[in-house]
Scaffold this active site. Structure first.
Site: not given
Length: 172
Positions: A50, A88-89, A130-131
């Site tokens: 990310q 999400c970022l 998620h990660e």
């Protein structure tokens, strides 16, 4: 120092990350940059890709507001299908109900290379999934219907163009 968060769709987000093999200074610096980026963006987790780095490491937020890093994680078990609101970022301001599992068992390394196993449920299990998805080259929107995914894709392409214009204006 915080680095810019990569916005989906970006190739680095859809490419599986490489295992961490060097547990030295380079990893410490990367983890520090990831943590700063996550805190600046007010996130509850972040994966290395990310911020544009294809390494298999991530920060994960606990419900008490603390964080820990997971390196080279693997999901060993999952149970109790559940649908939860997710964001999400890398997909800012977009939240959708996403299928996950209520419980997971994860094996991972810490920054010293030591292996750990963790059984988690609820929000922590959600953040871990998620990660780890990120590290496997997947973004939560891939779990959505084609229609929802395409609507979000259009918004993210517009955001990418706007961010690119802002960067160009700063250079002038």
């Amino acid at each position: 120092m915080a680095r810019d968060i990569v916005i989906w769709p970006n190739k680095v987000l859809n490419t599986p990350t490489k295992p961490v093999t060097d547990f030295g200074e380079h990893l410490t610096k990367l983890l520090d940059e990831m943590y700063a980026s996550m805190k600046e963006a007010e996130g509850i987790g972040i994966a290395a890709n990310q911020i544009g780095v294809s390494q298999r490491c991530s920060w994960v937020g606990r419900e008490d507001g603390t964080f820990f890093e997971i390196i080279n994680p693997q999901i060993l078990e999952k149970s109790g299908p559940v649908t939860l609101e997710e964001g999400c970022l890398s997909v800012p301001d977009q939240y959708e109900k996403t299928p996950r599992f209520h419980k997971v068992k994860v094996k991972y390394q810490d920054r010293a290379g030591e292996w750990h196993e963790l059984e988690a449920e609820g929000r922590l299990a959600h953040v871990l999934q998620h990660e780890i998805d990120h590290l496997d080259g997947h973004v939560f929107v891939e779990h959505l219907s084609n229609l929802k995914r395409s609507l979000i894709l259009e918004k993210m392409k517009k955001l990418q163009k706007a961010l690119s214009r802002r960067k160009d204006e700063k250079k002038e």
